[in-house]
Structure formats: C-alpha cells, structure tokens
Design a protein around this motif. Sequence first.
Motif, PDB file in Angstrom:
ATOM      1  N   ASN A 103      43.577   3.657  20.670  1.00 43.09           N
ATOM      2  CA  ASN A 103      44.966   3.334  21.045  1.00 43.09           C
ATOM      3  C   ASN A 103      45.913   3.471  19.858  1.00 43.09           C
ATOM      4  O   ASN A 103      47.006   4.023  19.971  1.00 43.09           O
ATOM      5  N   ILE A 104      45.487   2.949  18.695  1.00 40.80           N
ATOM      6  CA  ILE A 104      46.363   2.993  17.512  1.00 40.80           C
ATOM      7  C   ILE A 104      46.609   4.447  17.115  1.00 40.80           C
ATOM      8  O   ILE A 104      47.740   4.850  16.830  1.00 40.80           O
ATOM      9  N   SER A 150      44.462  -0.300   8.589  1.00 40.64           N
ATOM     10  CA  SER A 150      44.457  -1.282   9.667  1.00 40.64           C
ATOM     11  C   SER A 150      43.083  -1.945   9.726  1.00 40.64           C
ATOM     12  O   SER A 150      42.089  -1.278   9.992  1.00 40.64           O
ATOM     13  N   VAL A 164      47.802  -4.974   9.774  1.00 36.20           N
ATOM     14  CA  VAL A 164      48.288  -3.634   9.424  1.00 36.20           C
ATOM     15  C   VAL A 164      48.981  -3.685   8.068  1.00 36.20           C
ATOM     16  O   VAL A 164      49.891  -4.490   7.860  1.00 36.20           O
ATOM     17  N   VAL A 220      54.911  -1.069  16.132  1.00 40.09           N
ATOM     18  CA  VAL A 220      53.641  -1.707  16.503  1.00 40.09           C
ATOM     19  C   VAL A 220      53.924  -3.070  17.115  1.00 40.09           C
ATOM     20  O   VAL A 220      53.345  -3.463  18.123  1.00 40.09           O
TER      21      VAL A 220
END
Length: 861
Positions: free
Chosen positions: A790-791, A831, A843, A860
Amino acid sequence: GSGSNPFQHLEKSAVLQEARIFNETPINPRRCLHILTKIIYLLNQGEHFGTTEATEAFFAMTRLFQSNDQTLRRMCYLTIKEMANISEDVIIVTSSLTKDMTGKEDVYRGPAIRALCRITDTTMLQAIERYMKQAIVDKVPSVSSSALVSSLHMVKMSYDVVKRWVNEAQEAASSDNIMVQYHALGLLYHLRKNDRLAVSKMLNKFTKSGLKSPFAYCMLIRIASRLLEETDGGHDNPLFDFIESCLRNKHEMVVYEAASAIVHLPNCTARELAPAVSVLQLFCSSPKAALRYAAVRTLNKVAMKHPSAVTACNLDLENLITDSNRSIATLAITTLLKTGSESSVDRLMKQISSFVSEISDEFKVVVVQAISALCQKYPRKHSVMMNFLSNMLRDDGGFDYKRAIVDCIISIIEENPESKETGLAHLCEFIEDCEHTVLATKILHLLGKEGPRTPTPSKYIRFIFNRVVLESEAVRAAAVSALAKFGAQNDDLLPSVLVLLQRCMMDSDDEVRDRATFYMNVLQQKQKALNAAYIFNGLSVSVPGLEKSLHQYTLEPTEKPFDMKTVPLATAPITEQKTEITPVVTSKLPEKVGPSRQDIYQDQLAAIPEFKGLGPLFKSSEPVQLTEAETEYVVRCIKHTFTNHMVFQFDCTNTLNDQLLQKVMVQMEPSEAYEVVHYIPASSLPYSQPGSCYTLVRLPDDDPTAVSCTFSCTMKYLVRDCDPNTGEPDDDGYDDEYVLEDLEVTVADHIQKVLKPNFGAAWEEVGDDFEKEETFALASVRTLEEAVNNIISFLGMQPCERSDKVPENKNSHVLFLGGVFRGGHDLLVRSRLALADGVTMQVTVRSKEETAVDVILASVG
C-alpha cells in the motif's frame, strides 16, 4: 556426404537437353523416368525455370502419355503438378487427365484427380464438377481421398462451387475407410468454419453417431476445443463431455489428443484435469518412446500452472529419469523440480548430476531454469542448489548456459542473505576463468554492490584486482569501479584500494585510466556525501535526455553553470533485476539506448508553443481510462508533471462512423486551489482516428503541500453528422458535451521513482537538515506485506535494498523508499513497520528541500 546424393551436381541446361529424349519413338520408360526425377529434383531445390524452357519441357513430356508404363505415368502426374504454375498452356493435358480420372485403371485415377485440380482454374471447374462429385463417393478409397483433398485445395479458389459438393462429402464421411472419413470431415469443417452454428450442428451429429477413423476423432477434438474456447463454454458443456469421453477411446492417438486438449483449455480446474493427467500417467510407462515423450512434455506444461495436479505422477516421472532417451529424462527432471516436495530436492539433485554432462546446452538451460524456480519455492534448500550450480559452472558449456547459471546464483544471493558469501565465492572462482565479457562485468558489478557489506570484504579484492591485470578493457574498467566501491565503504581498506587504483592509472586503455583517476580523486576527499553521490548511487538521469540538455546548453552561451536538475530523470528505474531468464539475444552489437516513453512525450509537448516555457518534463503517468471500453467515445488521460504546472493530455477516439467531431476539448473543474490556465483543443476527430487535446493547469503556489486534487471532466465538441460510407460531413453542426469520469491527481504524480543501490550512503548524503518523523496507525491493514504494498503504490516511490520483500514470520520490518520530488529534490523515506492488532508505522523523511518532506507527511496523514 556428397557421395550419397546422385543428383548433387545437376546442371539445369544439361537436364533440359536430355529431356529431348521424350520426343524419340519408341519411348524408353526407364530413361524418361530418370530425367523426370531430375527435373522434379531441380524444381524442389528452388532452381528457376524460365517460362519458355518450362513450357518446352512440359510439351515434350505430354508425349509420354502414349506409354502405358505405370510408374512413368504417375511420374508425369507429379511433374504436371510441379510445373502447373510456371509453364504456359498446361490446360492442354486436361483431356488426357480427365480420361485417366474416369478410366478403368484405379492406380491412375487418384493421382490424375490431384494433377487435374492443380491445373484447373475457376472457369474450367464447371466442366469437371460432375466427375468430382462422382469421385468423392467412389468405392475406391484412394480415389475418394484424392478427390476430397483436391476439393479442400479448391475451396480457396472457388468456395461457391465446392460448397455444392456438401452432400457427397457427407456421404464420404460415413465411409469405412479411416483416411476417407478424416478427409471428408476436414472438407466439411472448412466449408462451414465461418458459421459457428453449422459447426456445432456438425459436431453434434458426429459425436452422436461415432466415427471409425482415429484421425477424424483427433480432428473433431480440435474443432470441439476451439469452439469451447470461442464460446467460453462452461465445462458442463456437452462438448467438454465429448472430449472427456475420448480419453476412453481404443486408439492411443485419440486419447493423447483429448488429454492435450483438456490440459490446454483455459481456466481448467484441478478436478477436470484429473482424468487427463491419469491418462498421461499411464503413457509415462508406455514402451513407445514417442508416447512417453508426449506424456512428459504435456505434464511439464501442466506443472507450470497446476503443480499439485501432477504430484500423483511423481513416481512414474522418477522412473523416467533414467530413460535412455535424454530428452525424456530432462523433461521428467524439470517436471519433478516443479512438483517435487522440499524433502525430494536432495535426491533429485543427485540424480540430475549423474546425467547433466550428457545433455545438450539447450536442455541444460531448461534444468537451470527449473532449479531457479525451485529456489524461489524452497529458499531453505539454497545450499544444496548452490553447490550443484557451482559444479555446473565448472563444466564446459556455451554462453547461454553459463548466463542462465550466473543469473540463477545472483537471484539466490538476492533472495537469501545467508547464501551471499558462498554465492559470491563461487562467482569469484568462475570469473578467474571466464571468457564471456558480459558475464565477467555483471559479476564484478555484483561484487562491488554486495562485497563491501560482507563481514570480510578484503577477501574479494584479490579476485577483482586479478581482472585488472589479466582481462580485456571492458572487464578492467568494471573491476576499477568495483574496487572504488570497496574503498568508499570500508575505511580500513581505503589505503590499499588507493594504491591499486594508482596502478590502474597507468593502464593502456583510456576508459580504465579515466575511471581510476576519477575514483582516486573522489576517495581522497574522504567525504561520505561525495562517495554516495559519485560512487554508490551514480546518476539517475535519462541518457538521451542528458545528451539533449547538454547540446542545448552548448548552443546558448551563458554565464550560468549547467544545472543537472534540468535533465529529465530516467523513467523506468534501473531496478535490482529479478533475474527472469530472458531469451538470449545473440547479436553482439552494443544496443543503442532508445528514447524512453518520457523522452518522446518531452519532444511532443515541447513542439506546442503554449508549453515552451514550462521547463523540463518531470514525469508522465501511465494512461488512465476516463470512459468504459464500449462507449461511443473512448478517452484516456496521461498526466504530465512539470516543476510548477501539470499538462493533461487527453487521447480521444470517436467510435461512431456517422459523426465527425471538431474543436474537441476537455473542460476541467478542480476541487482544490489548482488553476486551469489554458485549453488546447483537437481540431477534428474523424471516425476511429485518435487525436489529442491538452489542458494546462498551474499548481497552487500558496500551499505547496496541496498535491492531491480531483478534477471533474467534461468533453465539449462540435458534432457534424456524416455519411457512414463516404465520410462526407454535413455543412452545419451543433455543440454537444459528454461527461467523463473524475480524474484524480495524487502525491505519486509529483514523485519520480529513483533506485538508490546503497540506501545508507544516500541517507547520509541528504543529511538531516530537513528530517521529520511521525507515527501513524494503519488500522485496516492486517499484514506487513499488505502495508508495504500500500505504501509503495500510494507514494509512487522506488523500494531500495530489496526492502519490499517482507521476511516470513517477522512482526516488524523496515521499508526504504527512494525518489525525487518535482523540481529535482532528492527524497528518501524510511518506514519502520510493526505488526500488533493493526500495523503501526513510523515514517522518517529526508530531503534537501522542506516542501518535499511536508508533502509526504501531509499526504500520509
């Protein structure tokens, strides 16, 4: 050799000279036969016969019909077929052939039909139609088959005439002769193949009545499986039942055809595969080598998609490893490697090593690929594989084979950190005696990347420096670069590396000298940031783009120094290759670096006057579809990001043949403080010819962290109706509009992926002037893998140090991401992820520009 071919040195002119014998009386059948054989040999070797000489020889040959010698007559038929297209007036023999075709001699009738159909054109076909119909239903199988096969050839020439012979073909299809039945079915299918309903009726008829001919059964299976694919028929379809019933046929050929058809059907489930696999399993123990080969080869294909389905056959496959036919043995081994369990790996490896030296390179590559797949499946077995591969590296073999092994070892090193040292040791040993420059440079590059981070880096220096002493220029240059990386990473090795580099400065090749001098000067500064920028991470710019920018800079004299930030970045990041084994390109020419997709867009946009002053193109997105696939207008958008602007390129296609669209533009309404500056319409969109219109948008100055925005888009245009046949538009038109789907701009559109091979060095180089850190809770995410994916997709940055792979059974992980924020500012994200109820994420962001850091944390959050 030359001794075995009596026709080796035939001269066309001499043969044509001999052909005059045809005119002598009485005819000498044996000599004439020999000369005809020579003529056919020459024609088949591709010898060119001029029209005149061909016609002369042809006319001389027609006299041979006076002889009643059977062999000579059949040789005449063959020659007529070969000369049908090169001689003039071949129709002269029609009457002789028609006489033979309807005569009493059965031996002549079949070949006469085949020859006659070769020389007949559409106009003549009517004349022999009656004879053809009779021949199709003739009691003599050879005559009937000849007529059916000839009809099949005639379909291409005059479909309508042959179509009238369907009833006769239907009758022939119920013949007791296996070839006649097969040929009749073939003709019927080709007459109906464009009409799906007719084909399925025909299938129904024959599947119910049954057939005698195994060839016809094979043909039916192929027709049925093609129909199943075309109609996406479910597997509860009667056609599928028919194919499955053929697995119980008494002919092996039909059984294999049915099994192969089931295996190749798309989206076949394991349950439907089972009967086909068990039939193939029986074939594995057949006394016939061809059947064993067919079975293993097909099982090998099944193992790629459904390894579990083949597991039942493992015992039979193991028996085939010792098969006397090496092709069967290799296929058996590779299939087992795909389906074997972890416990069987050691045993299989022993068995392969016993025969690997006896098989050809081509099959060795197949074995290496199978081992590579196995390594990914059972990473714990890497030591067994590694030893096996290193032994294979020592054997003789060509470039493709060695390259496959090296790629496989490299992928094991990248996947399993604990195998790194043994893998590097094997590769070091290999480059001591490696004649392939490409492989030596590849391994040196890997040593430079991985070697300095091992516990005892000094042991690799000797292997690298040996290359400087012993090898060609390209390898020496690669060795110098590798040495520099050791010096940059390990302070205690630095003095020795500098001494070695000093020696390299005396090299005979200028590239090697230049590299040594350059690295020498960088290393002597002893600055981490310099090492990171110039030794570890290199430039991440597009090479054609750099060339263009430098050329531009030289054309306009200026006081300002050249700015690297004006150069477009390399788009496809040079990823840490997962070594997919690609087909080897054999050409040895160095590949010219082609312009990337982004370089092409840069040129296209620069050609539009309104976009001249926007600066270098920073990033182009993948196309986003703004309409459904089946709508009357198809629109997709490519987002081009510049330093302070975005250009939206809308590629539009008009799929209505009765409309011409003019002055097409896409009006955009932003949700944030984005400002639409300018629209550039597409002047006209004729039917099915794509065109592009553009919208220029300014990014907000006052809030630089506002990077995401949603635009509602409406396509506006002038419609002129036109005649679908001629495309002529009406004189007057009317305005119309078409609502498109919303377009999202996200943080990923402002960041370009950049790989930092050495993330630690890059982290130090950027420094902590603008470092910021925050912690977030990802409540909805259940696993670390999901969080990592996802990141990566949300930020659109490049994972470094293979940190996108989460080790098994870990509940914490660190993800490193590299990128550049628009305007050319390096951006690094670390991260740290921890798994508890959900995933907690800390992060840390570094950049040399505060805006970039704020953008990441804001988006984010």
